[in-house]
Design a protein around this motif. Structure first.
Motif, short mmCIF file in Angstrom:
data_model
loop_
_atom_site.label_atom_id
_atom_site.label_comp_id
_atom_site.label_asym_id
_atom_site.label_seq_id
_atom_site.Cartn_x
_atom_site.Cartn_y
_atom_site.Cartn_z
N PRO A 100 67.47 74.69 94.32
CA PRO A 100 68.90 74.35 94.43
C PRO A 100 69.78 75.55 94.01
O PRO A 100 69.55 76.17 92.97
CB PRO A 100 69.06 73.18 93.45
N GLY A 101 70.74 75.85 94.85
CA GLY A 101 71.66 76.94 94.55
C GLY A 101 71.20 78.31 94.98
O GLY A 101 71.99 79.26 94.98
N GLN A 102 69.93 78.45 95.35
CA GLN A 102 69.44 79.77 95.77
C GLN A 102 69.75 80.00 97.24
O GLN A 102 69.44 79.16 98.09
CB GLN A 102 67.95 79.91 95.52
N GLU A 103 70.33 81.15 97.53
CA GLU A 103 70.64 81.49 98.90
C GLU A 103 69.39 81.93 99.65
O GLU A 103 68.50 82.56 99.05
CB GLU A 103 71.69 82.59 98.95
#
Length: 453
Positions: free
Chosen positions: A83-86
């Motif tokens: 979650p949140g990692q591009e």
């Protein structure tokens, strides 16, 4: 279509690097597509380059940079993003051709593996538009892609050597493009004695036999309709032909999937003894989580049993080996003027060191090989002061000679010093080039502090 709006985003490098040719000439994305759901194009009507740079593949890369694609469906090769990692942003210009290619000669198989997705009973052959890969199509694809390929995996679904010209195909690849690393995996049952010996002479680099047991009764529980004695006889003939001709290659593996009916110590020890007697290069255990009522609970990930055989498991390292004494292991000694003190050197200089290397395993470390793969060199990895890796390939040094089991030699290594002053560390390990570092299979390393002024 992008899945960027969804929480379960993922990434995958396959669309940038690896192509998969089915036996009917279609190209799919990924080797985990048994029923040909993810078709990129058809080499019967298009060149490989047209498919690799075509609309389907190009859109897939755009979508993958955005976090996923509907094209991927239930593909198990997807790597979920936290979650949140591009997602990684890869160059949309993937090159004219793939660097690696899987070639499926047929989706048919001569046995039925228990509850496997590719067993004949699943109807996998009905998802192909041809039963066997056409020879002329095969040569055209290889001739076009060959100059760009570093590796060909000569298998996919089915038993590759059911194709009557399969061994001839291997010979064609290595004759036309000797630089290609040619690998295959087989159940070993489709060969005659002459055909498997012909394979040994073809120039193929690596062959894996899948044999899940050390006796007919255990083996046939998974490889239904299989013949353990025939598989072992063909494995033995392959090694015999290689050794009789004084050949270095092929490198020969025995891969053994662990189930609850073949994971007893006695059965596994019989496989170890047989592998050592035949003279194969590597025996490894494959850990699976299916079928649900049959996989090995004894050696499942996280168990004490799994930890005990950690360096004998296929996926854990390219060097681990269940044959006693055959896992590479070395002792490295890096002398310092005052033990415990760091190397103190000027920035942008060179540190010349003489080390001692001892072979603690039962197989010689090769100074040189004909393929440039699996030769052993000493490496110095550049680390930060806190142990973080900066450059795994910071320096290399050649062995002065083949190092026999139990033997010791001096190895001179020149280590370039960083231009930026500060505190670093050097980790010394041996590397089997093109395969893995010895540390990955439990061999001890040695680390020395490096202060750059």
């Amino acid at each position: 279509m992008s899945l960027n709006h969804l929480a379960n985003r993922y990434t995958c490098s396959w669309p940038w690097s690896i192509g998969v040719l089915l036996c009917d000439g279609r190209m799919v994305c990924g080797c985990a597509d048994p029923y040909a759901k993810r078709v990129l194009g058809d080499t019967r009507t298009s060149a490989v380059a047209e498919i690799w740079r075509g609309a389907a593949a190009s859109q897939l890369r755009i979508d993958m940079n955005a976090g996923g694609s509907d094209f991927c469906g239930d593909c198990p090769l997807k790597l979920p993003l936290p979650p949140g990692q591009e997602p990684p942003q890869r160059d949309l210009n993937a090159g004219a051709l793939p660097g690696r290619l899987y070639i499926e000669t047929t989706a048919a198989c001569n046995i039925s593996c228990f509850q496997a997705c590719c067993a004949p009973e699943t109807g996998i052959t009905r998802t192909r538009q041809a039963g066997m890969l056409d020879w002329d199509l095969f040569t055209r694809v290889v001739d076009e892609a060959g100059p760009s390929l570093g590796r060909i995996d000569f298998f996919n679904y089915g038993e590759a050597f059911l194709h009557k010209r399969a061994v001839e195909m291997c010979d064609y690849i290595k004759t036309r493009f000797p630089h290609i690393y040619l690998y295959t995996s087989t159940n070993g049952l489709a060969f005659t004695d002459e055909k498997v010996r012909q394979l040994a002479r073809s120039g193929i680099d690596e062959v894996t036999f899948s044999i899940d047991g050390a006796s007919q009764d255990t083996y046939v529980r998974y490889r239904q309709r299989g013949n353990f004695d025939k598989a072992i006889a063909n494995l033995r003939a392959l090694v015999d032909e290689r050794d009789k001709g004084g050949r270095e290659l092929p490198f020969v593996n025995w891969r053994y999937i662990l189930f609850n009916w073949n994971d007893q110590d006695e059965e596994m020890d019989r496989a170890r003894q047989l592998a050592a007697e035949i003279g194969i290069d590597r025996l490894c255990w494959e850990i699976t989580d299916h079928p649900e009522d049959s996989f090995s609970q004894r050696f499942k990930p996280g168990s004490d049993g799994n930890a005990r055989i950690r360096n004998e498991i296929w996926d854990n390292s390219g060097l681990g080996n269940a044959i006693p004494g055959m896992t590479p292991r070395a002792e490295i000694d890096v002398h310092t003027a005052l033990p415990g003190l760091p190397f103190l050197v000027r920035a942008a200089s060179t540190l010349a060191l003489t080390t001692k290397v001892r072979n603690l395993s039962g197989r010689a470390f090769r100074k040189q090989t004909s393929s440039g793969r699996r030769l052993v060199r000493l490496g110095a990895q550049l680390m930060g002061a806190g142990g973080e890796l900066i450059n795994r390939d910071h320096a290399r040094a050649w062995l002065p000679e083949d190092l026999a089991p139990g033997a010791e030699t001096s190895v001179h290594i020149e280590v370039p010093i960083p231009e930026t002053p500060g505190r670093y560390a050097l980790k010394f390990d041996l590397v089997s080039e093109g395969v893995d570092w010895f540390e990955a299979c439990g061999s001890p390393t040695i680390t020395r502090q490096l202060w750059v002024r």
